[in-house]
Design an enzyme around this catalytic site. Structure first.
Site, PDB file in Angstrom:
ATOM      1  N   LYS A 114       0.831  -1.212   0.000  1.00 33.51           N
ATOM      2  CA  LYS A 114       0.000   0.000   0.000  1.00 33.51           C
ATOM      3  C   LYS A 114       0.863   1.259   0.000  1.00 33.51           C
ATOM      4  O   LYS A 114       0.639   2.187  -0.771  1.00 33.51           O
ATOM      5  CB  LYS A 114      -0.942   0.009   1.226  1.00 33.51           C
TER       6      LYS A 114
ATOM      7  N   ARG B 190     -10.362  -0.137   7.985  1.00 33.70           N
ATOM      8  CA  ARG B 190      -9.868  -1.490   8.248  1.00 33.70           C
ATOM      9  C   ARG B 190     -10.881  -2.339   9.004  1.00 33.70           C
ATOM     10  O   ARG B 190     -10.574  -3.470   9.383  1.00 33.70           O
ATOM     11  CB  ARG B 190      -8.606  -1.420   9.116  1.00 33.70           C
TER      12      ARG B 190
ATOM     13  N   ARG C 148      11.885  -4.887   5.492  1.00 37.49           N
ATOM     14  CA  ARG C 148      11.605  -3.482   5.142  1.00 37.49           C
ATOM     15  C   ARG C 148      12.428  -2.486   5.956  1.00 37.49           C
ATOM     16  O   ARG C 148      12.647  -2.634   7.151  1.00 37.49           O
ATOM     17  CB  ARG C 148      10.126  -3.175   5.391  1.00 37.49           C
TER      18      ARG C 148
ATOM     19  N   ARG D 268      10.521  -0.393  11.603  1.00 33.98           N
ATOM     20  CA  ARG D 268       9.362  -0.226  12.471  1.00 33.98           C
ATOM     21  C   ARG D 268       9.349  -1.246  13.598  1.00 33.98           C
ATOM     22  O   ARG D 268       9.781  -2.379  13.411  1.00 33.98           O
ATOM     23  CB  ARG D 268       8.082  -0.373  11.631  1.00 33.98           C
TER      24      ARG D 268
ATOM     25  N   ARG E  22      -0.929  -8.916  13.353  1.00 34.03           N
ATOM     26  CA  ARG E  22      -1.468  -8.015  12.316  1.00 34.03           C
ATOM     27  C   ARG E  22      -2.262  -8.823  11.274  1.00 34.03           C
ATOM     28  O   ARG E  22      -3.312  -8.387  10.808  1.00 34.03           O
ATOM     29  CB  ARG E  22      -0.325  -7.245  11.633  1.00 34.03           C
TER      30      ARG E  22
HETATM   31  P1  AP5 Z   1       4.828  -1.467   1.882  1.00 33.12           P
HETATM   32  O1  AP5 Z   1       4.490  -0.702   0.660  1.00 33.12           O
HETATM   33  O2  AP5 Z   1       5.480  -0.737   3.004  1.00 33.12           O
HETATM   34  O3  AP5 Z   1       3.526  -2.282   2.377  1.00 33.12           O
HETATM   35  P2  AP5 Z   1       2.246  -1.799   3.180  1.00 33.12           P
HETATM   36  O4  AP5 Z   1       1.068  -2.487   2.589  1.00 33.12           O
HETATM   37  O5  AP5 Z   1       2.207  -0.310   3.258  1.00 33.12           O
HETATM   38  O6  AP5 Z   1       2.575  -2.461   4.570  1.00 33.12           O
HETATM   39  P3  AP5 Z   1       2.357  -1.892   6.042  1.00 33.12           P
HETATM   40  O7  AP5 Z   1       3.203  -2.764   6.937  1.00 33.12           O
HETATM   41  O8  AP5 Z   1       2.587  -0.424   6.097  1.00 33.12           O
HETATM   42  O9  AP5 Z   1       0.856  -2.205   6.258  1.00 33.12           O
HETATM   43  P4  AP5 Z   1       0.126  -2.297   7.590  1.00 33.12           P
HETATM   44  O10 AP5 Z   1      -1.252  -2.250   7.106  1.00 33.12           O
HETATM   45  O11 AP5 Z   1       0.494  -3.459   8.422  1.00 33.12           O
HETATM   46  O12 AP5 Z   1       0.717  -1.083   8.450  1.00 33.12           O
HETATM   47  P5  AP5 Z   1       0.232   0.399   8.738  1.00 33.12           P
HETATM   48  O13 AP5 Z   1       1.406   1.251   8.888  1.00 33.12           O
HETATM   49  O14 AP5 Z   1      -0.809   0.795   7.772  1.00 33.12           O
HETATM   50  O15 AP5 Z   1       5.735  -2.699   1.421  1.00 33.12           O
HETATM   51  C1  AP5 Z   1       6.262  -3.613   2.380  1.00 33.12           C
HETATM   52  C2  AP5 Z   1       7.658  -4.082   1.908  1.00 33.12           C
HETATM   53  O16 AP5 Z   1       7.513  -4.803   0.691  1.00 33.12           O
HETATM   54  C3  AP5 Z   1       8.619  -2.919   1.621  1.00 33.12           C
HETATM   55  O17 AP5 Z   1       9.900  -3.273   2.052  1.00 33.12           O
HETATM   56  C4  AP5 Z   1       8.585  -2.779   0.073  1.00 33.12           C
HETATM   57  O18 AP5 Z   1       9.816  -2.311  -0.440  1.00 33.12           O
HETATM   58  C5  AP5 Z   1       8.277  -4.204  -0.366  1.00 33.12           C
HETATM   59  N1  AP5 Z   1       7.451  -4.261  -1.575  1.00 33.12           N
HETATM   60  C6  AP5 Z   1       6.318  -3.540  -1.827  1.00 33.12           C
HETATM   61  N2  AP5 Z   1       5.798  -3.879  -3.028  1.00 33.12           N
HETATM   62  C7  AP5 Z   1       6.633  -4.839  -3.546  1.00 33.12           C
HETATM   63  C8  AP5 Z   1       6.624  -5.616  -4.753  1.00 33.12           C
HETATM   64  N3  AP5 Z   1       5.662  -5.468  -5.688  1.00 33.12           N
HETATM   65  N4  AP5 Z   1       7.624  -6.519  -4.946  1.00 33.12           N
HETATM   66  C9  AP5 Z   1       8.594  -6.694  -3.999  1.00 33.12           C
HETATM   67  N5  AP5 Z   1       8.664  -5.982  -2.844  1.00 33.12           N
HETATM   68  C10 AP5 Z   1       7.684  -5.082  -2.617  1.00 33.12           C
HETATM   69  O19 AP5 Z   1      -0.465   0.215  10.157  1.00 33.12           O
HETATM   70  C11 AP5 Z   1       0.349  -0.089  11.287  1.00 33.12           C
HETATM   71  C12 AP5 Z   1      -0.526  -0.314  12.497  1.00 33.12           C
HETATM   72  O20 AP5 Z   1      -1.293   0.877  12.809  1.00 33.12           O
HETATM   73  C13 AP5 Z   1      -1.592  -1.409  12.384  1.00 33.12           C
HETATM   74  O21 AP5 Z   1      -1.046  -2.696  12.640  1.00 33.12           O
HETATM   75  C14 AP5 Z   1      -2.567  -0.958  13.489  1.00 33.12           C
HETATM   76  O22 AP5 Z   1      -2.064  -1.240  14.747  1.00 33.12           O
HETATM   77  C15 AP5 Z   1      -2.586   0.542  13.315  1.00 33.12           C
HETATM   78  N6  AP5 Z   1      -3.586   0.986  12.349  1.00 33.12           N
HETATM   79  C16 AP5 Z   1      -3.331   1.507  11.111  1.00 33.12           C
HETATM   80  N7  AP5 Z   1      -4.470   1.795  10.467  1.00 33.12           N
HETATM   81  C17 AP5 Z   1      -5.477   1.457  11.307  1.00 33.12           C
HETATM   82  C18 AP5 Z   1      -6.894   1.503  11.205  1.00 33.12           C
HETATM   83  N8  AP5 Z   1      -7.501   1.950  10.102  1.00 33.12           N
HETATM   84  N9  AP5 Z   1      -7.618   1.043  12.248  1.00 33.12           N
HETATM   85  C19 AP5 Z   1      -7.037   0.594  13.375  1.00 33.12           C
HETATM   86  N10 AP5 Z   1      -5.694   0.532  13.548  1.00 33.12           N
HETATM   87  C20 AP5 Z   1      -4.922   0.950  12.514  1.00 33.12           C
HETATM   88 MG    MG Z   2       2.218   1.085   4.801  1.00 35.69          MG
END
Ligand code: AP5
Ligand code: MG
Length: 223
Positions: free
Chosen positions: A17, A96, A135, A169, A180
């Site tokens: 994402k 989410r 990452r 992170r 997660r």
């Molecule tokens: P990346 O693009 O960083 O993936 P991402 O989908 O953004 O992963 P996140 O870990 O950020 O998602 P998340 O939903 O767990 O965390 P968030 O910060 O939103 O890519 C990941 C890796 O893969 C990178 O190293 C990249 O280089 C590589 N990559 C990407 N695409 C690739 C490809 N095509 N090929 C190869 N490699 C690739 O949320 C964190 C926490 O916040 C949650 O766990 C929760 O506690 C809280 N939170 C956030 N939003 C909410 C909500 N709406 N409600 C309640 N709690 C929430």
């Molecule tokens: Mg992200």
């Protein structure tokens, strides 16, 4: 006028994402991003009264925060964007839960606006482990890298800004990832059906090259 294109990026942790958001920000669409995860990481010390814990403790465990807290953060973030009704906007990681999805629907209706596309990134769990544990992010400009899939061209130096410091992170470990993922399957995956029923869902295979995922996403957004 309300001409901004508002989209939701949906998918499991590590599906890409953030990576695709970064590309869309720099595209002709000139998107702005509301990434709830990033907003929470800017508020790690804030105490969440409903749970009696700080934001940092909750996300460190891989647990979702209460809907009311998240909706407030999103509303505040939207209000900070100039002319947000006419701005192309990505909601990264929001909604989410079904509660958050209902809140977003109510909010957009009240504003006389709508979500145009929900992009669902499809990927198998086993790919996500390397994506998450590998990452890192440039400390200065935020460019995302991966030890297995996308290292900087010069080892230890950011391709974009030349910074030599990278951050990881606190929830990027296998224990938090398992939590997660279980949160994703129990609370977020039902949104696929929710948005399918609203005719807003578009699915993209996320386990291919970043540029191919991006091409497929932009094709969908151009329809
Ligand atoms: P990346 O693009 O960083 O993936 P991402 O989908 O953004 O992963 P996140 O870990 O950020 O998602 P998340 O939903 O767990 O965390 P968030 O910060 O939103 O890519 C990941 C890796 O893969 C990178 O190293 C990249 O280089 C590589 N990559 C990407 N695409 C690739 C490809 N095509 N090929 C190869 N490699 C690739 O949320 C964190 C926490 O916040 C949650 O766990 C929760 O506690 C809280 N939170 C956030 N939003 C909410 C909500 N709406 N409600 C309640 N709690 C929430
Ligand atoms: Mg992200």
């Amino acid at each position: 006028m309300n001409s901004g294109k508002w989209i939701v990026l949906l998918g499991a942790p590590g599906c890409g994402k953030g990576t695709q958001s970064e590309l869309l920000v720099n595209s002709d669409f000139s998107f702005k991003v509301i990434c709830v995860g990033d907003i929470l990481r800017e508020n790690l010390q804030t105490v969440v009264p409903q749970l009696g814990k700080t934001v940092g403790e909750i996300i460190g465990n891989g647990t979702l925060l209460p809907d009311a807290v998240i909706v407030d953060f999103v509303k505040n973030a939207m209000a900070k964007i100039d002319d947000f009704l006419n701005t192309n906007l990505i909601f990264d990681g929001f909604p989410r839960t079904l509660g958050q999805a209902e809140a977003l629907l109510t909010m957009t209706k009240a504003l006389g606006h709508k979500i145009s596309h929900v992009i669902n990134f499809e990927i198998d769990d086993d790919v996500l482990v390397k994506r998450i544990t590998g990452r890192s992010k440039c400390k200065d400009c935020g460019k995302i890298y991966n030890d297995y899939f996308s290292k900087p061209k010069i080892s230890g130096v950011c391709d974009i800004c030349g910074c030599k410091e990278f951050v990881r992170r606190s929830d990027d470990n296998e224990t938090a990832l398992n939590k997660r993922l279980s949160e994703y399957y129990s609370k977020t995956q039902p949104l696929i059906e929710f948005y399918k029923n609203l005719n807003l869902l578009y699915s993209v295979k996320a386990d291919t090259d970043t540029s191919i995922v991006y091409k497929n996403v932009t094709e969908i957004l151009s329809r």
